[in-house]
Design an enzyme around this catalytic site. Structure first.
Site, short mmCIF file in Angstrom:
data_model
loop_
_atom_site.label_atom_id
_atom_site.label_comp_id
_atom_site.label_asym_id
_atom_site.label_seq_id
_atom_site.Cartn_x
_atom_site.Cartn_y
_atom_site.Cartn_z
N SER A 40 0.84 -1.20 0.00
CA SER A 40 0.00 0.00 0.00
C SER A 40 0.88 1.25 0.00
CB SER A 40 -0.91 0.02 1.23
OG SER A 40 -0.17 0.33 2.40
N SER A 42 0.82 3.82 2.21
CA SER A 42 0.76 4.55 3.47
C SER A 42 2.11 5.10 3.92
CB SER A 42 0.19 3.66 4.57
OG SER A 42 1.09 2.63 4.91
N SER A 210 -3.20 6.79 5.67
CA SER A 210 -2.59 5.76 6.52
C SER A 210 -3.52 5.35 7.65
CB SER A 210 -1.26 6.27 7.09
OG SER A 210 -0.71 5.34 8.00
#
Length: 262
Positions: A40, A42, A210
């Site tokens: 991801s 984040s 996040s």
């Protein structure tokens, strides 16, 4: 012609070799380094989707989560070392059991708060300086194919996705980049979080994208993370690919190979 006995012995030796190889790999993964693939965004721009790294499991000692499937018969931590503020850490989520990677912001006893997008540690704002902007192509990223979030949204397919970038310096002198997507995100203003004894507070560098300790576990966040859940420290990116498969060699990022993680 080989006899049946010799053929049987060959099969047994092959099985032994496979078992020994798996045992050695398991011991190496448990005691030294665990592979981790960034799924991801984040931690942008410190870590990008498709970065591959090895997690240093010797950094903080060992707990039950050091073994595959959490099978280590360990209570608490053994050979424990204290993590440092600013470390990029892989840990086991306290509720859903997934492995997360975030930056360690709050130590036991710290008071952590966000005010208007600025981080406060023990009631003092951290130093933040502008560091230009982070640009990326608005297109599906990684095997899952998620699109990035952009400060300049809406952005058409193939357009330039922009985020403001800042250099944040923590009280112990550790500096790293953080990104900003929106001015009044859901976690830009928070209550004061007092980190309990034996637990830690984590945040992603891509602050508006996040799931981290700013969000409680009741709403799908991370909350405070017990020391026993720490798996290891991320020190260096080994390999990186921007494509949906590592076999798409034309999407490799050679400039990120063996890149140290700040």
């Amino acid at each position: 012609m080989a006899s049946k006995a010799e053929g049987g012995d060959g099969i047994v030796e092959t099985i032994k070799t496979i078992v020994y190889a798996l045992l050695i790999a398991g011991i190496f993964r448990t005691l030294f380094f665990q592979p981790f693939w960034i799924p991801s965004g984040s931690m942008k721009d410190t870590l990008l989707i498709g970065d591959f790294l090895f997690v240093n499991k010797m950094a903080y000692g060992y707990s039950r989560y050091s073994c595959p499937f959490s099978m280590c018969p360990i209570s608490g931590r053994i050979f424990a070392s204290e993590p440092k503020r600013g470390d990029v850490v892989v840990f086991r989520h306290p509720v859903n059991g997934a492995d997360f990677i975030k930056r360690l912001i709050g130590l036991p006893g710290d008071r952590i708060q966000m005010k208007d997008g600025l981080l406060y540690i023990n009631d003092k704002p951290v130093k933040v300086t502008p560091a230009g902007q982070f640009d990326e192509t608005y297109a599906p990223q990684g095997p899952v194919g998620h699109y990035p979030r952009c400060e300049n949204a809406p952005v058409g397919e193939g357009g330039t996705c922009i985020k403001d970038r800042f250099r944040e310096t923590l009280p112990n002198g550790v500096s790293h980049d953080i990104l900003n997507i929106e001015q009044h995100g859901p976690a830009d203003n928070t209550p004061v979080f007092t980190v309990p004894k034996g637990e830690f507070f984590f945040m992603g560098d891509n602050r508006d994208n996040s799931e981290d300790s700013r969000f409680s576990q009741a709403v799908g966040g991370v909350g405070f993370v017990p020391a026993a859940n720490l798996i290891g420290r991320a020190d260096r990116v080994i390999f990186s690919s921007a494509g949906r498969s590592l076999f798409y060699f034309w999407t490799w990022r050679p400039d990120r190979f063996f890149k140290a993680i700040e």
